[in-house]
Design an enzyme around this catalytic site. Structure first.
Site, PDB file in Angstrom:
ATOM      1  N   TRP A   1      60.904  57.368 -24.974  1.00  0.00           N
ATOM      2  CA  TRP A   1      61.443  56.032 -24.680  1.00  0.00           C
ATOM      3  C   TRP A   1      61.784  55.839 -23.213  1.00  0.00           C
ATOM      4  CZ3 TRP A   1      59.836  52.669 -27.827  1.00  0.00           C
ATOM      5  CH2 TRP A   1      59.658  52.988 -29.171  1.00  0.00           C
TER       6      TRP A   1
ATOM      7  N   ASP B   1      69.951  52.951 -22.695  1.00  0.00           N
ATOM      8  CA  ASP B   1      69.256  52.606 -23.934  1.00  0.00           C
ATOM      9  C   ASP B   1      69.948  53.379 -25.063  1.00  0.00           C
ATOM     10  OD1 ASP B   1      67.572  52.302 -26.089  1.00  0.00           O
ATOM     11  OD2 ASP B   1      65.750  52.956 -25.047  1.00  0.00           O
TER      12      ASP B   1
ATOM     13  N   LYS C   1      67.915  50.548 -35.944  1.00  0.00           N
ATOM     14  CA  LYS C   1      68.313  51.918 -36.275  1.00  0.00           C
ATOM     15  C   LYS C   1      69.761  51.980 -36.764  1.00  0.00           C
ATOM     16  CE  LYS C   1      64.566  53.260 -33.621  1.00  0.00           C
ATOM     17  NZ  LYS C   1      63.976  52.914 -32.333  1.00  0.00           N
TER      18      LYS C   1
HETATM   19  C1  LIG Z   1      63.211  52.553 -31.370  1.00  0.00           C
HETATM   20  C2  LIG Z   1      63.598  52.709 -29.951  1.00  0.00           C
HETATM   21  C3  LIG Z   1      63.171  51.783 -28.972  1.00  0.00           C
HETATM   22  C4  LIG Z   1      62.219  50.661 -29.269  1.00  0.00           C
HETATM   23  O1  LIG Z   1      62.825  49.602 -29.853  1.00  0.00           O
HETATM   24  P1  LIG Z   1      62.007  48.239 -30.186  1.00  0.00           P
HETATM   25  O2  LIG Z   1      63.115  47.373 -30.655  1.00  0.00           O
HETATM   26  O3  LIG Z   1      60.997  48.577 -31.232  1.00  0.00           O
HETATM   27  O4  LIG Z   1      61.381  47.767 -28.931  1.00  0.00           O
HETATM   28  C5  LIG Z   1      63.607  51.968 -27.682  1.00  0.00           C
HETATM   29  N1  LIG Z   1      64.425  52.984 -27.358  1.00  0.00           N
HETATM   30  C6  LIG Z   1      64.848  53.894 -28.267  1.00  0.00           C
HETATM   31  C7  LIG Z   1      65.755  54.990 -27.850  1.00  0.00           C
HETATM   32  C8  LIG Z   1      64.432  53.773 -29.580  1.00  0.00           C
HETATM   33  O5  LIG Z   1      64.843  54.675 -30.489  1.00  0.00           O
END
Ligand SMILES: *Cc1c(COP(=O)(O)O)cnc(C)c1O
Length: 369
Positions: A106, A176, A200
């Site tokens: 990511w 993030d 998540k």
């Molecule tokens: C799942 C995830 C993303 C991507 O998220 P989207 O909403 O599908 O763009 C980005 N960063 C992390 C750490 C993730 O686990």
């Protein structure tokens, strides 16, 4: 999970489990939201009762993260992935690099966007270790006048998680937190931007939570596309255009549920307890193995292998996944880029699920070890 609905124990990395009580409430309110005679999907996003939902969800975010009005709470579209471009578009200062801490898939995605013409520097990277451990990171690795520092708190695919964060001084820290937001207590005031795709730990897919220091949003040129300026969404309370209203509504219910559970302290305690059950099962056996540097292991995504040095490893992992599914334990396959096995156990995953998995692991070892 519950006998009532014949549900399985779902270890999906995302979209992931939602609390059962939240799903039940959504069901109960589906046909007629609080006497309005319509569902929440069929009303204006600019009037009561949606206004009330917005007020509640924003105050829950501030309450749980311990942040004040100097932070804007936004609900944006395009997932966490759109933030990888929105961030440098809005926050890059002329001639000042973005410092990226590279810890896996990511942050690679964020790096790919930075490479489209934004000055940047990878200040620490776990790449040479196959992202099996977090890189060394302290203030001395950082550029003193960088535009901002970009980190990912929990590396969903590799299964590592930062326990501490560097002091970035005056340089804004952007994080993030898609896969561990609201899972533990941190000093969130040390972050200037926190963002998380909802699917998540927060709710259904389709909405991305962005918490941003208000003053930072003023860095952006007003020549940027209007929809891609944080300023636009701050001014319009995330309702410049039609927001992902259903997702925001469910996120509010999930945050209410977290508060009812006892807030982030309670979440953290449960998450520690859940992860310990699985890591103990892995560490106490010579059949299973964690490929990761122990102190860096994630409480959210437990990555493991079966006899990684044996030629039967992949076959055993395949049968593990198949037999687990029959036993009602689903989505245990590791990400395609690293293989192996992964159990994602976010906030809403119950302790009974990890206990059932640990029990299954012992039985599988007994039969195949
Ligand atoms: C799942 C995830 C993303 C991507 O998220 P989207 O909403 O599908 O763009 C980005 N960063 C992390 C750490 C993730 O686990």
């Amino acid at each position: 999970m519950s006998q009532k609905y014949d549900r399985v124990y779902n270890f999906s990395p995302g979209p992931a489990n939602l609390p059962e009580s939240v799903l039940e409430q959504v069901r109960d309110e589906m046909m007629n939201y609080k006497g309005s005679g319509v569902s929440i999907m069929e009303i204006s996003h600019r009037a009561y009762p949606f206004d009330e939902i917005m007020v509640n969800v924003k105050s829950r975010v501030r309450q749980l993260l311990g942040l004040g009005e100097d932070y804007a709470v936004l609900f944006l579209q395009g997932g966490a992935s759109t933030q990888f471009s929105m961030l440098p578009m809005n926050l890059q200062l002329p001639g000042k690099s973005v410092d990226l801490v590279h810890t896996g898939h990511w942050t690679q995605m964020a790096l790919d966007q930075l490479k489209k013409g934004f000055e940047h520097r990878v200040v620490a990277s776990g790449e040479k270790d196959g992202f099996k451990r977090l890189p060394e990171l302290s203030a001395r690795h950082l550029t003193s006048d960088a535009s901002y520092v970009h980190m990912c708190s929990n590396n969903t695919i590799y299964g590592t998680q930062w326990k501490t964060f560097p002091d970035t001084g005056k340089v804004p820290l952007v994080c993030d937190m898609s896969s561990d937001i609201m899972s533990r207590r941190l000093d969130f005031s040390r972050f200037d931007v926190i963002f998380a795709g909802a699917q998540k730990n927060l709710g259904p897919s389709g909405v991305c939570l962005v918490v941003i220091k208000q003053e930072l949003a003023e860095r952006a040129s007003d020549k940027l596309p209007t929809m891609l300026q944080y300023r636009t969404h701050i001014k319009n309370d995330s309702r410049f255009n039609t927001p992902p209203a259903f997702g925001i509504y469910v996120m509010g219910l999930v945050l209410d549920w977290i508060v009812k559970q006892g807030g982030l302290d309670a979440m953290e305690k449960q998450n520690n307890e859940k992860a310990k059950v699985l890591y103990d099962a892995i560490d106490s056996s010579s059949f299973y193995e964690s490929p990761l540097h122990k102190p860096d292991r994630s409480l959210m995504n437990v990555v493991f292998r079966i006899k990684p040095d044996s030629k039967d490893s992949e076959k055993l992992e395949e049968s593990f996944i198949k037999e687990a599914k029959v036993a009602g334990l689903t989505e245990l396959k590791g990400h395609r880029v690293i293989g192996g096995l992964r159990a994602s156990i976010y906030n809403a995953h119950p302790l009974s699920g990890v206990q059932a998995l640990a029990q299954f692991m012992r039985e599988f070892e007994r039969k195949n070890g």
